[in-house]
Structure formats: C-alpha cells, structure tokens
Scaffold this active site. Structure first.
Site, mmCIF file in Angstrom:
data_model
loop_
_atom_site.group_PDB
_atom_site.id
_atom_site.type_symbol
_atom_site.label_atom_id
_atom_site.label_comp_id
_atom_site.label_asym_id
_atom_site.label_seq_id
_atom_site.Cartn_x
_atom_site.Cartn_y
_atom_site.Cartn_z
ATOM 1 N NE ARG A 162 39.176 43.268 44.747
ATOM 2 C CZ ARG A 162 40.207 42.474 44.453
ATOM 3 N NH1 ARG A 162 40.701 41.639 45.342
ATOM 4 N NH2 ARG A 162 40.750 42.511 43.258
ATOM 5 C CD GLU A 217 39.204 42.201 37.177
ATOM 6 O OE1 GLU A 217 39.219 41.446 36.191
ATOM 7 O OE2 GLU A 217 40.154 42.303 37.967
ATOM 8 C CG ASN A 258 38.354 40.217 40.921
ATOM 9 O OD1 ASN A 258 39.114 39.884 40.031
ATOM 10 N ND2 ASN A 258 38.219 41.477 41.322
ATOM 11 C CB SER A 288 43.693 38.219 47.375
ATOM 12 O OG SER A 288 44.115 39.065 46.326
ATOM 13 C CE LYS A 341 38.776 40.289 33.249
ATOM 14 N NZ LYS A 341 38.891 39.215 34.227
ATOM 15 C CE LYS A 361 39.228 44.326 31.806
ATOM 16 N NZ LYS A 361 38.173 44.768 32.700
ATOM 17 C CD GLU A 364 39.041 36.819 36.976
ATOM 18 O OE1 GLU A 364 39.319 37.819 37.661
ATOM 19 O OE2 GLU A 364 38.223 36.844 36.063
ATOM 20 N N GLY A 365 43.692 37.476 37.964
ATOM 21 C CA GLY A 365 45.017 37.517 38.587
ATOM 22 C C GLY A 365 45.878 38.706 38.190
ATOM 23 N NE ARG A 413 43.276 46.123 44.022
ATOM 24 C CZ ARG A 413 42.933 45.299 43.036
ATOM 25 N NH1 ARG A 413 43.688 44.270 42.741
ATOM 26 N NH2 ARG A 413 41.836 45.526 42.334
#
Length: 474
Positions: free
Chosen positions: A125, A144, A146, A151, A305, A364, A368-369, A450
């Site tokens: 994604r 970024e 992923n 998700s 990253k 950064k 992740e997350g 989002r």
C-alpha cells in the site's frame, strides 16, 4: 480543499441524527473491531472509528495515485530481486538497527541455501498526502510504501456504503452516487488466489500469520471470506504455532499440522516486538520453504525507509527499472524531499539543516506500524543527541508535507460528538504475482483514505489516531 459540506456542518441537529444513522450503518455493514478490553474475543465488538462525512480529494491526484501504482509494484518487485542494491543500501542501517540486521541475516542465509520459492506475491500500500506547500495547486506526495501487513483493505471495502447512507440522510443523494466504488478485499484475495493456483497443489491451504492481539480480525476476515468463496481453505496461525508444529519435507514444502501450506500471508512480523528467539526461528523456517510468502523477506526489506530515501537519489530509479522511462517519471513525481543521515559530510550537513529548522522535516526510523516518526522539538532533541553517532544512520530525514485541513466529525465509540480540524492520507493497494521472472499479475487493488485531527502528528487507525474515511472527488 474546501469541504463540500459547509452547509451541513453548521446544522447541529442534522449532524446528531446523521451520526446515529452512521454508527448503525457501520455496524450493519461490518465496519467492526474487537474492543481493547477483549481483543481476542468477538463476544463484544464495536464499530471501527470513521469520519461522519467523506473527505474532499482532488480527482486529478486520486487518478495520479492509481496510475502510478503498477509502476510501484514493478519497482518493489525489482528491488526484491536486486541483492547488490539491497546490500549496498542497507549496509549502514544493519550496523546500528538490530531488527533490520536480523531480517537481513535471514535474507542472506536463504539466498546462500538457494531459493525454494518460485512464485512471488506482493501486496503493498503506497500512502500519500496532498501537499499544499507555499503556492500552486496541491501535489501528490508519497509518505511511504508498506510492503508487509498493509491493513484496512477489508474494512475500507465496507465504508463506502456507510458514507453513502449518511449523505442520503443529509439530503445529498446526488453526492452519494458520486463516491468512487472500492473493494480492496476482493483485489487482495485475487492476488492470494492467483499465487495459490500457481503453487499448484489443490489441497494446500493459505495460512494467515496473525498477531497475539487480534483487535482488527474483521479486516482480515473480509479477505479470508473472499478466499473461502473461491473454495480456498484458510488457516490462521501465529509464529509460535509455526515454531511448535511447522515442518519442511525434503522438497522444502511447508506443512502445518500435516496440511501443506501454499501461501503464507503475513499480518504480523513487521515490528521488533513481534519477535522473540522462537519467532525468529519460525520466520527462518517459513523463508526457507517453497511456500509463497507475502511478503518474502527481500520484499519486506524493499519497504524499509532507508530504501525509500535511496530511491530518491538521481539515477537510482533508472538503474532499477531500465527501459521504463515513463514509469520512472511517474514515480519520481510523487517523491517528497528525502535525505540520508549516513556518516560523512553529506549526513553532517543534513543533520545540521534539520536541527536548525526542525519544523520543516520529519525524522523517520526503520519501523512500520505508525507512531514512530519524530517532529519539531522532539526531532531536534533526538538529532542533537545522536548527530555525531552512527546511531543517526538508523533514521532518514524527509520534508514535512503540508496538507490543507478541513472540518469533519471523527466518530469513535464512547467519545463525544465534536467537530475537528482534519487532514487525510490516501493509500492505494497494489497486488502483483511473479512466477520465475514473469509478472503474471500487476494491478491497483483499491484505496484507503484515513483522516486524523491536525493535532496528531503521527499514527494510523490501528494505532488509535486516524479513522476510516471515503474520498469525495472534487
């Protein structure tokens, strides 16, 4: 972007009525999460947080994000096959970042033994914001990409219907009909099903590798159900189960409880806290197997990253995608400024620049997350502490993207209904399947919008900061 809902936002009684309808619609559509109190049981569930109104998204940037997704799929796949590039790019990172180093050790070990896997599946994604810098129209800039456990493809497939209902209740049926259709759960399942088919064993299963705490299980069930609908058997296991019951035969086929596994779909394994020594051993077993891993460890490393920063260097994309000049141009147009903090004159200069003007940048780490990035005063303090230490190479620096806020209501269980100034992030899901050197599937599989209140610098839906949204194209 001016909100198309100015009139509605001023009508408090209409907002209260619409919010009640919205919550019921979300429950009805299955936009669900388990509760914090009972994260591993579905006896009590609640709606996943979402915006009351769909957010305005410039249609030209929405189309641009979709148009570049197949290019990004191709790029991630190319990086995952380029040992020299990964070794060179991650050389400084693996000296100071133990997590990336452990992943890299498994990567080299598997290559030395020789890959048993011949079919490769990528689900990623790519996340963007709309940068409204100093002047000119908004521009699409990548935050970024992923490459593991991306998700909310499931729940976002069900959010459009909720926002459509809300707009109708608010007397805007025309606007409701203009919400772009979206079904990533079907697109992701299509990729998994293709990989399962090419693996070539009709009795083999797809294994979802899941976390200990499974609040977001319904998001995964959406994809899982699409596979059951195709008569593909799905099992859900944790690393611990793999450690205790997983085995390879002489052809390195993977078995769990006596069942052959065709595809391993990771919904965990992306942060250090997912691993203890047993889990690292389980990861190695999975990587050594013939099963199709989504992602294989090389593709996980392609999403770091440090790789993102290296891609922005002049000439890098051309070397990775020879003969694809148009794709390179489309990809490069989405890059924000990215800077290396490697030891040496270049890194010294970058560190000094960020310390002098911390509000211009984001720091950064290789994580992740969500919830890991540093901004403003926090960024300055951390960099001042590590500016002369090799520890700084575990971070990259990026220009801070400045989106234009809009007003909306963020609906969360047990929270008061209040208007917030919000910014949005658009993600495009990509899916590709490669057999040997042939890309047999490469497509954009849907989108995720989002939205979060402006006071929250970092973090996604699972981190409890952002909420699900639907784009309203303007």
């Amino acid at each position: 972007m001016a909100a198309p809902w100015e009139d509605v936002l001023r009508d408090r009684p209409a907002i209260q009525e619409a919010a009640a309808v919205a919550v019921d619609a979300a429950l009805l559509q299955g936009v669900l999460m388990r509760t914090e109190g009972q994260p591993n049981a579905s006896d009590v569930v609640n709606f996943a947080p979402f915006t009351l109104l769909p957010s305005a998204v410039p249609s030209a940037l929405f189309e641009q994000a979709y148009a570049v997704q197949q290019d990004f799929n191709m790029l991630v796949d190319a990086i995952s096959q380029n040992k020299e590039f990964l070794e060179h790019t991650l050389a400084s990172t693996i000296k100071v970042d133990d997590f990336t180093a452990r992943l890299f050790r498994i990567y080299t070990q598997v290559l030395e033994e020789g890959l048993a896997q011949s079919v490769f599946l990528g689900i990623n994604r790519s996340d963007y914001m709309f940068d409204c810098g100093v002047d000119g129209p908004p521009a699409l800039k990548q935050i970024e990409i992923n490459t593991i456990a991306a998700s909310f493809g499931g729940l976002t497939s069900r959010t459009v219907a909720v926002h459509g209902q809300v707009l109708k209740v608010l007397g805007k049926p025309q606007e409701a009909s203009r919400l772009p259709p979206n079904n990533p759960s079907r697109g992701l399942a299509l990729g998994i099903a293709k990989a399962w088919e090419l693996y070539g064993s009709p009795s083999a299963v797809v294994m979802f590798l899941v976390e200990k705490v499974q609040r977001n299980i319904f998001d995964q069930r959406c994809v899982e159900n699409e596979l059951w609908n195709r008569n593909i058997r799905v099992i859900r296991k944790r690393f611990r189960d793999v450690f205790e019951k997983g085995s390879l035969d002489e052809a390195r086929r993977l078995y769990m409880d006596g069942q052959e596994v065709a595809v391993v779909y990771y919904r965990e394994g992306y942060v250090p806290s997912n691993y203890d020594e047993q889990n690292w051993e389980a990861r190695l077993l999975l990587e050594r197997s013939r099963a199709v891993k989504c992602p294989d460890i090389a593709t996980q490393l392609a999403g770091t990253k440090k790789v993102q920063q290296e891609l922005s260097r002049p000439g890098t994309l051309e070397r990775l995608l020879p003969g694809h000049a148009e794709a390179v141009t489309r990809i490069r147009a989405t890059f924000a400024g990215l800077y290396s903090l490697d030891m040496g004159a270049e890194g010294d200069k970058v560190a000094a620049m960020a310390i002098a003007d911390p509000d211009r940048f984001v720091l950064k780490p290789q994580r992740e997350g969500g919830g890991n990035n540093l901004y403003g005063e926090d960024l300055r303090q951390v960099l001042e502490k590590i500016r002369d230490s090799p520890q700084r190479t575990s971070y990259i620096l990026m220009d801070k993207i400045k989106p234009r806020p809009a007003m909306n209501y963020l609906l969360r269980a047990h929270s008061p209904l209040q208007e917030s100034e919000c910014i949005s992030e658009l993600g495009i899901f990509g899916v590709y399947v490669r057999r040997g050197s042939e890309l047999v599937l490469n497509k954009a599989a849907g989108h995720l919008l989002r939205t979060k209140a402006v006071e929250h610098a970092d973090g996604g839906v699972a981190a409890g900061v952002a909420v699900l949204d639907t784009p309203y194209l303007v």
